[in-house]
Design a protein around this motif. Structure first.
Motif, mmCIF file in Angstrom:
data_model
loop_
_atom_site.group_PDB
_atom_site.id
_atom_site.type_symbol
_atom_site.label_atom_id
_atom_site.label_comp_id
_atom_site.label_asym_id
_atom_site.label_seq_id
_atom_site.Cartn_x
_atom_site.Cartn_y
_atom_site.Cartn_z
ATOM 1 N N VAL A 20 17.629 -1.573 4.273
ATOM 2 C CA VAL A 20 17.496 -2.900 3.334
ATOM 3 C C VAL A 20 15.853 -2.648 2.843
ATOM 4 O O VAL A 20 15.269 -3.269 1.306
ATOM 5 C CB VAL A 20 18.449 -4.208 3.888
ATOM 6 C CG1 VAL A 20 18.705 -4.997 2.630
ATOM 7 C CG2 VAL A 20 20.009 -3.567 3.397
ATOM 8 N N VAL A 21 15.805 -3.374 4.008
ATOM 9 C CA VAL A 21 14.147 -4.067 3.158
ATOM 10 C C VAL A 21 12.692 -3.122 2.955
ATOM 11 O O VAL A 21 12.144 -3.462 1.676
ATOM 12 C CB VAL A 21 13.133 -4.751 4.790
ATOM 13 C CG1 VAL A 21 12.002 -4.825 5.241
ATOM 14 C CG2 VAL A 21 13.644 -6.236 4.537
ATOM 15 N N LEU A 23 13.659 -0.207 1.269
ATOM 16 C CA LEU A 23 14.493 0.006 0.068
ATOM 17 C C LEU A 23 13.919 -1.037 -0.889
ATOM 18 O O LEU A 23 13.058 -0.495 -2.490
ATOM 19 C CB LEU A 23 15.848 0.014 -0.491
ATOM 20 C CG LEU A 23 16.412 2.046 0.341
ATOM 21 C CD1 LEU A 23 17.383 1.807 0.656
ATOM 22 C CD2 LEU A 23 15.995 2.335 -0.236
ATOM 23 N N ILE A 24 14.178 -1.940 -0.626
ATOM 24 C CA ILE A 24 13.349 -2.598 -1.993
ATOM 25 C C ILE A 24 11.731 -2.934 -1.633
ATOM 26 O O ILE A 24 11.507 -3.231 -3.340
ATOM 27 C CB ILE A 24 14.065 -4.283 -1.051
ATOM 28 C CG1 ILE A 24 15.851 -4.412 -1.388
ATOM 29 C CG2 ILE A 24 14.039 -5.968 -2.624
ATOM 30 C CD1 ILE A 24 15.865 -5.680 -0.348
ATOM 31 N N LEU A 25 11.117 -3.341 -0.819
ATOM 32 C CA LEU A 25 10.159 -3.590 -0.788
ATOM 33 C C LEU A 25 9.537 -1.977 -1.251
ATOM 34 O O LEU A 25 8.492 -1.758 -2.075
ATOM 35 C CB LEU A 25 9.510 -3.070 0.742
ATOM 36 C CG LEU A 25 8.084 -3.975 0.928
ATOM 37 C CD1 LEU A 25 8.023 -4.999 1.051
ATOM 38 C CD2 LEU A 25 7.550 -3.505 2.451
ATOM 39 N N LYS A 27 10.697 -0.407 -3.794
ATOM 40 C CA LYS A 27 11.151 -0.795 -5.265
ATOM 41 C C LYS A 27 10.319 -1.113 -6.047
ATOM 42 O O LYS A 27 9.908 -0.982 -7.005
ATOM 43 C CB LYS A 27 12.650 -1.337 -5.050
ATOM 44 C CG LYS A 27 12.937 -1.174 -6.735
ATOM 45 C CD LYS A 27 14.430 -1.792 -6.748
ATOM 46 C CE LYS A 27 14.949 -2.492 -8.268
ATOM 47 N NZ LYS A 27 14.210 -1.339 -9.042
ATOM 48 N N TYR A 28 9.283 -1.828 -5.899
ATOM 49 C CA TYR A 28 8.484 -3.012 -5.958
ATOM 50 C C TYR A 28 6.932 -1.699 -5.724
ATOM 51 O O TYR A 28 6.466 -2.375 -7.119
ATOM 52 C CB TYR A 28 8.190 -4.322 -6.118
ATOM 53 C CG TYR A 28 9.674 -5.027 -6.293
ATOM 54 C CD1 TYR A 28 9.299 -5.494 -7.463
ATOM 55 C CD2 TYR A 28 10.381 -5.029 -4.954
ATOM 56 C CE1 TYR A 28 11.142 -5.978 -7.796
ATOM 57 C CE2 TYR A 28 11.768 -5.274 -5.959
ATOM 58 C CZ TYR A 28 11.598 -6.822 -6.899
ATOM 59 O OH TYR A 28 12.515 -6.984 -7.858
ATOM 60 N N ASP A 32 7.378 3.782 -11.231
ATOM 61 C CA ASP A 32 8.434 4.433 -11.408
ATOM 62 C C ASP A 32 8.632 4.850 -13.143
ATOM 63 O O ASP A 32 8.515 4.019 -13.657
ATOM 64 C CB ASP A 32 9.676 3.847 -11.655
ATOM 65 C CG ASP A 32 10.975 4.069 -11.421
ATOM 66 O OD1 ASP A 32 11.638 4.756 -11.964
ATOM 67 O OD2 ASP A 32 12.060 3.248 -12.408
#
Lengths: 118, 169
Positions: A20-21, A23-25, A27-28, A32
């Motif tokens: 979870v961490v 993937l979220i990290l 993403k930022y 993209d």
């Protein structure tokens, strides 16, 4: 809660949080800039042919129900494995009888071709 | 303290999973939420020091029965059922049940905090022998015949499932 299980839940929490961490990290951090060509399946994938929620063959059902039955059998072996030293040869004989009865069913299902795929 | 935290965590998993199981339209999603609910129940077994039941719950229910559920969902065509309006005639029954449970809840809320107190965990019987060991001792001595008969029951299940499914192929 029995004491020995707390590390199990710490392990579980880490196992859930890690992806979870990450993937979220990601993403930022990552750039993209999607385009049509980039989003196509490439190298290890083929184009989608139909919906994945199609009806399956009944063979899967036989395999699944046989799996459940042998799963229950494995559950009965668990107490024996835990108490193996104490029960000794008496336990081995008891479990052998138990397994022979189930092996009869397994051999019968095999002979009937229930496990064949074609 | 830690036990209380875990109790509420597992209760949340169980009830949340159960609510989402009946609330989602997609049958596959329902089955996946049912797995969540069953895992919560497994956690509650662990809190009650029933380690063997904890293992059985995860290996048989989550691992075996739910795989069977998913296969059965994929065997039958549920697309038509998902599009239909569901339970349209049953809403008075549901309303009655909700009213009853709500009444119960408010009655106990009125009684105050003692009604919601969690029972103290049972004392651990013998620190030397775990739950599974004790089951093994009883299973392989006192309940030897039922144990061997269980294998016959499983044999009947093997034969029955193959005979029933084979006819349709």
């Amino acid at each position: 809660m029995p004491e020995g299980y707390v590390p199990l839940f710490i392990f579980l929490a880490v196992a859930i949080l890690f992806p979870v961490v990450a993937l979220i990290l990601a993403k930022y951090i990552r750039p993209d800039v999607p385009s049509r060509v980039k989003l196509e399946a490439y190298e290890c994938g083929i184009q989608t042919a139909s919906d994945s929620r199609a009806r399956y063959t009944v063979r899967f059902y036989i395999i699944a129900i046989l799996f459940v039955i042998f799963d229950v059998e494995a559950i009965f072996l668990l107490p024996w494995a835990v108490r193996y030293q104490v029960l000794g040869w008496f336990g081995v004989a008891e479990v052998a009888v138990f397994l022979v009865v189930l092996a009869v069913g397994y051999v019968w299902a095999y002979k009937k071709g229930a496990l064949e795929w074609i | 303290m830690l036990d209380t935290v875990f109790f509420y965590l597992f209760t949340l998993l169980t009830l949340g999973g159960a609510i989402l199981t009946v609330a989602t339209r997609n049958a596959v999603h329902s089955a996946l939420f049912l797995i969540t609910s069953l895992l919560g129940v497994a956690g509650l077994y662990l809190l009650l020091h029933a380690e063997f039941l904890f293992a059985v719950q995860i290996i048989v229910y989550v691992g075996g029965i739910m795989v069977l559920f998913l296969f059965v969902i994929m065997l039958v065509n549920l697309d038509a059922a998902a599009a239909q309006r569901q339970f349209s005639r049953m809403w008075p029954v549901a309303l009655g049940c909700v009213a009853l449970v709500g009444l119960e809840l408010f009655y106990f809320l009125g009684k105050g905090e003692p009604a919601f107190r969690i029972a103290a965990p049972p004392p651990v019987p013998e620190p030397t022998a775990g739950n599974t060991e004790r089951i093994a001792d009883v299973l392989f001595s006192q309940y030897l015949l039922p144990f061997e008969i269980a294998s016959l029951l499983l044999l009947v299940a093997v034969i029955g499932s193959v005979v029933m499914a084979k006819k349709r192929i």
